[in-house]
Design a protein around this motif. Structure first.
Motif, PDB file in Angstrom:
ATOM      1  N   LEU A 276     -17.522 -18.670 -10.163  1.00 21.99           N
ATOM      2  CA  LEU A 276     -16.141 -18.180 -10.161  1.00 21.99           C
ATOM      3  C   LEU A 276     -15.347 -18.750  -8.991  1.00 21.99           C
ATOM      4  CD1 LEU A 276     -16.157 -14.404 -11.106  1.00 21.99           C
ATOM      5  CD2 LEU A 276     -15.098 -16.304 -12.288  1.00 21.99           C
ATOM      6  N   PHE A 277     -16.058 -19.018  -7.893  1.00 19.47           N
ATOM      7  CA  PHE A 277     -15.350 -19.569  -6.736  1.00 19.47           C
ATOM      8  C   PHE A 277     -14.573 -20.816  -7.124  1.00 19.47           C
ATOM      9  CE2 PHE A 277     -18.683 -17.568  -3.794  1.00 19.47           C
ATOM     10  CZ  PHE A 277     -17.839 -16.528  -3.460  1.00 19.47           C
ATOM     11  N   SER A 278     -15.228 -21.698  -7.892  1.00 23.07           N
ATOM     12  CA  SER A 278     -14.515 -22.929  -8.214  1.00 23.07           C
ATOM     13  C   SER A 278     -13.336 -22.652  -9.147  1.00 23.07           C
ATOM     14  CB  SER A 278     -15.457 -23.982  -8.782  1.00 23.07           C
ATOM     15  OG  SER A 278     -15.947 -23.570 -10.014  1.00 23.07           O
ATOM     16  N   GLN A 279     -13.432 -21.559  -9.922  1.00 23.88           N
ATOM     17  CA  GLN A 279     -12.303 -21.199 -10.780  1.00 23.88           C
ATOM     18  C   GLN A 279     -11.098 -20.763  -9.957  1.00 23.88           C
ATOM     19  OE1 GLN A 279     -12.244 -20.994 -14.309  1.00 23.88           O
ATOM     20  NE2 GLN A 279     -14.177 -22.091 -14.250  1.00 23.88           N
ATOM     21  N   ILE A 280     -11.370 -20.083  -8.838  1.00 23.51           N
ATOM     22  CA  ILE A 280     -10.230 -19.530  -8.114  1.00 23.51           C
ATOM     23  C   ILE A 280      -9.678 -20.484  -7.052  1.00 23.51           C
ATOM     24  CG2 ILE A 280     -11.000 -17.151  -8.462  1.00 23.51           C
ATOM     25  CD1 ILE A 280     -11.853 -17.108  -5.549  1.00 23.51           C
ATOM     26  N   LEU A 281     -10.410 -21.561  -6.758  1.00 18.74           N
ATOM     27  CA  LEU A 281      -9.943 -22.443  -5.684  1.00 18.74           C
ATOM     28  C   LEU A 281      -8.501 -22.916  -5.848  1.00 18.74           C
ATOM     29  CD1 LEU A 281     -13.043 -24.584  -4.685  1.00 18.74           C
ATOM     30  CD2 LEU A 281     -11.980 -22.724  -3.428  1.00 18.74           C
ATOM     31  N   PRO A 282      -8.087 -23.352  -7.038  1.00 19.65           N
ATOM     32  CA  PRO A 282      -6.706 -23.833  -7.137  1.00 19.65           C
ATOM     33  C   PRO A 282      -5.658 -22.721  -7.070  1.00 19.65           C
ATOM     34  CG  PRO A 282      -8.071 -24.720  -8.902  1.00 19.65           C
ATOM     35  CD  PRO A 282      -8.845 -23.615  -8.262  1.00 19.65           C
ATOM     36  N   GLU A 283      -6.107 -21.463  -7.083  1.00 24.02           N
ATOM     37  CA  GLU A 283      -5.119 -20.388  -7.167  1.00 24.02           C
ATOM     38  C   GLU A 283      -4.376 -20.140  -5.868  1.00 24.02           C
ATOM     39  OE1 GLU A 283      -6.609 -16.762  -8.888  1.00 24.02           O
ATOM     40  OE2 GLU A 283      -7.604 -17.832 -10.504  1.00 24.02           O
ATOM     41  N   ASP A 284      -4.915 -20.609  -4.764  1.00 24.94           N
ATOM     42  CA  ASP A 284      -4.308 -20.271  -3.489  1.00 24.94           C
ATOM     43  C   ASP A 284      -3.609 -21.475  -2.855  1.00 24.94           C
ATOM     44  OD1 ASP A 284      -3.549 -19.292  -1.096  1.00 24.94           O
ATOM     45  OD2 ASP A 284      -5.557 -18.857  -0.338  1.00 24.94           O
ATOM     46  N   ALA A 285      -2.286 -21.482  -2.921  1.00 26.87           N
ATOM     47  CA  ALA A 285      -1.515 -22.611  -2.392  1.00 26.87           C
ATOM     48  C   ALA A 285      -1.452 -22.598  -0.863  1.00 26.87           C
ATOM     49  CB  ALA A 285      -0.109 -22.610  -2.975  1.00 26.87           C
ATOM     50  N   THR A 286      -1.844 -21.486  -0.229  1.00 22.86           N
ATOM     51  CA  THR A 286      -1.821 -21.461   1.241  1.00 22.86           C
ATOM     52  C   THR A 286      -3.081 -22.106   1.823  1.00 22.86           C
ATOM     53  OG1 THR A 286      -3.064 -19.400   1.512  1.00 22.86           O
ATOM     54  CG2 THR A 286      -0.683 -19.207   1.136  1.00 22.86           C
ATOM     55  N   HIS A 288      -5.801 -20.782   2.494  1.00 23.17           N
ATOM     56  CA  HIS A 288      -6.621 -19.881   3.310  1.00 23.17           C
ATOM     57  C   HIS A 288      -7.928 -19.551   2.597  1.00 23.17           C
ATOM     58  CE1 HIS A 288      -3.965 -19.385   6.625  1.00 23.17           C
ATOM     59  NE2 HIS A 288      -2.986 -18.859   5.910  1.00 23.17           N
ATOM     60  N   THR A 289      -7.850 -19.307   1.292  1.00 24.62           N
ATOM     61  CA  THR A 289      -9.064 -18.962   0.539  1.00 24.62           C
ATOM     62  C   THR A 289     -10.081 -20.097   0.557  1.00 24.62           C
ATOM     63  OG1 THR A 289      -7.675 -17.684  -0.917  1.00 24.62           O
ATOM     64  CG2 THR A 289      -9.897 -18.149  -1.683  1.00 24.62           C
ATOM     65  N   GLN A 290      -9.600 -21.313   0.295  1.00 26.55           N
ATOM     66  CA  GLN A 290     -10.522 -22.454   0.237  1.00 26.55           C
ATOM     67  C   GLN A 290     -11.214 -22.638   1.584  1.00 26.55           C
ATOM     68  OE1 GLN A 290      -7.410 -22.300  -0.722  1.00 26.55           O
ATOM     69  NE2 GLN A 290      -6.990 -23.472  -2.568  1.00 26.55           N
ATOM     70  N   VAL A 291     -10.430 -22.533   2.653  1.00 24.39           N
ATOM     71  CA  VAL A 291     -10.993 -22.726   3.985  1.00 24.39           C
ATOM     72  C   VAL A 291     -11.948 -21.583   4.327  1.00 24.39           C
ATOM     73  CG1 VAL A 291     -10.426 -22.815   6.445  1.00 24.39           C
ATOM     74  CG2 VAL A 291      -9.098 -24.153   4.804  1.00 24.39           C
ATOM     75  N   SER A 292     -11.568 -20.358   4.000  1.00 23.60           N
ATOM     76  CA  SER A 292     -12.425 -19.229   4.348  1.00 23.60           C
ATOM     77  C   SER A 292     -13.717 -19.245   3.511  1.00 23.60           C
ATOM     78  CB  SER A 292     -11.643 -17.916   4.231  1.00 23.60           C
ATOM     79  OG  SER A 292     -12.162 -17.101   3.232  1.00 23.60           O
ATOM     80  N   ASN A 308     -18.646 -27.602  -2.990  1.00 25.29           N
ATOM     81  CA  ASN A 308     -17.599 -27.298  -3.940  1.00 25.29           C
ATOM     82  C   ASN A 308     -16.242 -27.104  -3.248  1.00 25.29           C
ATOM     83  OD1 ASN A 308     -16.402 -26.536  -6.279  1.00 25.29           O
ATOM     84  ND2 ASN A 308     -17.873 -24.933  -6.759  1.00 25.29           N
ATOM     85  N   CYS A 309     -16.244 -26.381  -2.145  1.00 26.69           N
ATOM     86  CA  CYS A 309     -14.996 -26.125  -1.418  1.00 26.69           C
ATOM     87  C   CYS A 309     -14.504 -27.394  -0.735  1.00 26.69           C
ATOM     88  CB  CYS A 309     -15.196 -25.063  -0.335  1.00 26.69           C
ATOM     89  SG  CYS A 309     -15.545 -23.446  -1.000  1.00 26.69           S
ATOM     90  N   ILE A 310     -15.412 -28.114  -0.099  1.00 26.51           N
ATOM     91  CA  ILE A 310     -14.951 -29.257   0.688  1.00 26.51           C
ATOM     92  C   ILE A 310     -14.482 -30.384  -0.234  1.00 26.51           C
ATOM     93  CG2 ILE A 310     -17.136 -30.483   1.025  1.00 26.51           C
ATOM     94  CD1 ILE A 310     -16.232 -30.906   3.941  1.00 26.51           C
TER      95      ILE A 310
END
Ligand SMILES: *[C@@H]1O[C@H](CO)[C@@H](O)[C@H](O)[C@H]1NC(C)=O
Ligand SMILES: *[C@@H]1O[C@H](CO)[C@@H](O)[C@H](O)[C@H]1NC(C)=O
Ligand SMILES: *[C@@H]1O[C@H](CO)[C@@H](O)[C@H](O)[C@H]1NC(C)=O
Ligand SMILES: *[C@@H]1O[C@H](CO)[C@@H](O)[C@H](O)[C@H]1NC(C)=O
Ligand SMILES: *[C@@H]1O[C@H](CO)[C@@H](O)[C@H](O)[C@H]1NC(C)=O
Ligand SMILES: *[C@@H]1O[C@H](CO)[C@@H](O)[C@H](O)[C@H]1NC(C)=O
Ligand SMILES: *[C@@H]1O[C@H](CO)[C@@H](O)[C@H](O)[C@H]1NC(C)=O
Length: 587
Positions: A276-286, A288-292, A308-310
């Motif tokens: 699910l993490f990869s599903q939500i990555l594009p959702e945050d334009a700030t 912060h989520t991807q970095v956290s 996946n995040c990097i």
């Protein structure tokens, strides 16, 4: 009383035995019938909206042969699955081995049928195909609300009796194991120790004992766990999942559920929330989520999530640099990004400029050694030659780290003026160093972008009515690039043709074999035989709705292939922008 306990335990064990397998991963919250019905279809082995087409017949899932498949058949499958429509047909993809029969062959649909089984076909199980010809489809998902901060995803691995087991947990009846969760409130006690607050849930050893990390064994009546305050509220949902194998996951709870699942070794939940993490990555334009999430993955040692995040951050680096999260990036994360060849940036000079301004912003909080260490990860030989000239005067840190800059400028100049033969004979030249490899440069002249062009068509049908439908037209572009980015090749040009094909006809017209649609091609129009020591590792960037890059593909025989092993990020519709990038490299 004792007898009552024993009976209850037995009953619970029985329930455990019945459930457990049969995973169901339902991202869109469609209520799915747990027992398949004759004629049901499903997509197997791909993502949420794509995969091998399978149909249920006589109690068994089987596949469908790709003979005569086109969008009409795919439309029926996608609509039967309640997607708004079909995106494309996938031919010849290896979706891992299909165990069942090949149920359907030579299928002909009008495209308006509600069920695949009502199209015409030979007869159930009659086919001259092998499983290699199993067909796949990709359905359109626009209209499903997959993006948006409050989206909720249902994870459901239950097969039956799930509700009863939920009631057992909710009532707490017969529970014999207490779990107390404690977390720091942020205040301090009078004696200076952190104030803790907690709550207790009561559960059943018989259920928890499947996961040894709960210590729910004979003679232990409970445990106390120390968790973060943000996770307190989700703990009971987590324990309830152990009973029911169902949980609603939201943006706010996904990281916590993942953490609890890994802490207690609940593998399935961990894997699913991880996905699910990869599903939500594009959702945050700030960002912060991807970095956290990256930092979280680094802390917990989850290498898959970390990658996946990097990877998302590397592909969307340019947006990251203008996001609120940019200046708060850790040195470790920026350093890790600068090591990557899949960083998507206009050019290497942009990157240098960008890292310099990040360092300036941080000021003295970054030690001089760390600054040099970050700056050394810039690939100076890849900086466009024109920018190298101005570097001494334009760089804001040149004076501070003069020795480092001088050394790397020299290296870059040599790369630009020496022939490959002379370069390799220099003992200081390390052919395998990443400094001589391009990243993914989107500035001119290395790249071109295009959209699939779509036009509304009118079609006069057999009932004397007009139907509207959309037709895609082939798109193509021609770009000219130097043979290589070293200055000595400035005047040796290659012409490339970039195409996006929408159907077999367009591919055939160009004399190309396509395996799925749309297909992208990037082919040189000149012979490359003269340039044997130059290899082109070209890339195709797929950008979603003009806002984020969700996939990067390689080319094989000039056709784009999905070579990524990491999961791709979702794109809720097919309004992709295709960006072709030429990447020459000495070999
Ligand atoms: C998606 O969400 C928007 C706003 O919340 C809503 O108006 C729209 O109807 C939803 N679309 C679907 C297909 O559920
Ligand atoms: C389970 O028992 C082990 C060994 O006694 C202990 O180290 C661990 O912290 C216990 N786990 C929990 C969740 O209490
Ligand atoms: C998790 O906790 C948050 C508040 O921190 C709450 O909004 C959310 O509904 C909870 N989710 C689950 C699945 O318990
Ligand atoms: C990335 O930047 C572009 C241009 O500034 C913007 O339109 C887009 O929404 C951004 N995408 C994300 C995911 O923040
Ligand atoms: C360097 O700075 C000058 C003056 O500000 C500017 O005109 C020039 O474009 C800069 N060079 C590069 C490569 O950005
Ligand atoms: C492709 O479409 C997007 C969104 O409609 C637009 O922003 C972009 O400029 C287009 N790109 C090209 C190369 O036509
Ligand atoms: C590309 O391949 C990866 C890994 O096999 C897969 O997860 C992803 O869904 C594929 N993407 C597309 C668009 O086929």
């Amino acid at each position: 009383m004792l007898v009552h306990r024993k009976l209850l335990t037995l009953w619970l064990l029985l329930l455990l035995h019945v459930s457990g397998s049969a995973a169901r991963f339902n991202l869109f919250g469609h209520k799915k019938n747990p027992v398949p019905q004759e004629g049901d279809v499903r997509l197997f082995g791909g993502g949420v909206a794509d995969g091998r087409v399978e149909i249920y017949h006589e109690g068994q899932w089987g596949t469908v042969c790709d003979d005569d498949w086109d969008l009409a058949e795919a439309q029926v499958v996608c609509r039967q699955l309640r997607f708004p429509g079909a995106h494309s047909v996938v031919i010849g993809k290896d979706y891992s081995k299909a165990p069942g029969p090949i149920w359907l062959d030579d299928l002909k649909c009008q495209g308006t049928e509600n069920y695949l089984s009502t199209c015409t076909f030979k007869s159930w199980g009659t086919s001259d195909c092998s499983h290699k010809e199993d067909v796949g489809v990709i359905c359109e998902t626009s209209g499903s609300n997959v993006t948006g901060r409050d989206s909720s995803y249902s994870l459901d691995h239950s097969i039956s009796l799930s509700d009863e087991r939920g009631q057992i947990f909710d009532s707490g009846s017969g529970c014999d194991f207490s779990i107390t969760v404690m977390s720091a409130t942020g205040n301090t006690e009078e004696d200076g120790t952190p104030e803790m607050a907690g709550s207790t849930v009561c559960a059943h050893k018989a259920i928890l004992s499947q996961f040894p990390l709960f210590n729910a064994s004979e003679g232990i009546s409970g445990i106390t766990v120390d968790i973060g305050q943000a996770c307190q509220q989700n703990f009971s949902s987590f324990i309830r999942y152990i009973y029911t194998r169902k949980v609603e996951v939201t943006f706010s709870s996904v990281q916590c559920l993942h953490w609890l699942a890994s802490k207690f070794g609940v593998k399935q939940l961990m894997e699913d929330t991880g996905r699910l993490f990869s599903q939500i990555l594009p959702e945050d334009a700030t960002f912060h989520t991807q970095v956290s999430l990256y930092e979280y993955a680094a802390e917990t040692g989850d290498l898959v999530l970390q990658e996946n995040c990097i990877q998302y951050l590397a592909w969307n680096y340019q947006n990251l640099t203008s996001s609120p999260a940019w200046t708060q990036l850790s040195v470790e994360l920026l350093g890790a990004l600068l090591l990557r060849s899949d960083l998507v940036v206009p050019d290497e000079y942009f990157l240098l400029w960008n890292v310099e301004s990040w360092i300036r912003e941080k000021g003295d909080s970054i030690s001089s050694e760390t600054q040099v260490d970050l700056l050394k990860r810039i690939r100076f030989p890849m900086i466009p030659a024109e920018a190298l000239n101005d570097l001494e005067s334009n760089s804001s840190l040149y004076a501070t780290h003069e020795a480092m800059y001088r050394e790397n400028l020299l290296k870059a100049l040599q790369f630009n003026v020496l022939l490959f033969g002379n370069l390799v004979s220099n003992p200081k030249f390390d052919k395998d160093s990443d400094d001589y490899r391009p990243r993914i440069y989107t500035a001119e002249p290395w790249s071109t972008a295009m959209n699939r062009t779509q036009n509304r068509q009118m079609h006069y049908n057999q009932y004397n009515q007009y139907n509207q439908y959309y037709q895609y037209y082939p798109s193509s572009r021609v770009i000219n690039t130097p043979v290589h980015n070293s200055l000595i090749f400035k005047n040796n040009k290659i012409q490339w043709e970039a195409n996006v094909f929408n159907n077999q006809q367009e591919c055939s017209n160009r004399g190309v074999r396509c395996e799925s649609f749309p297909s992208a091609r990037l082919a040189p129009q000149n012979s490359l035989s003269e340039w044997r020591h130059i290899l082109f590792r070209n890339r195709l960037l797929l950008m979603c709705q003009g806002t984020y890059i969700f996939q990067v593909q390689d080319f094989k025989n000039h056709m784009a292939v999905n070579g990524s092993l990491a999961p791709a990020y979702p794109c809720p519709d097919d309004q992709y922008t295709y960006q072709f990038v030429v990447r020459p490299e000495y070999v």
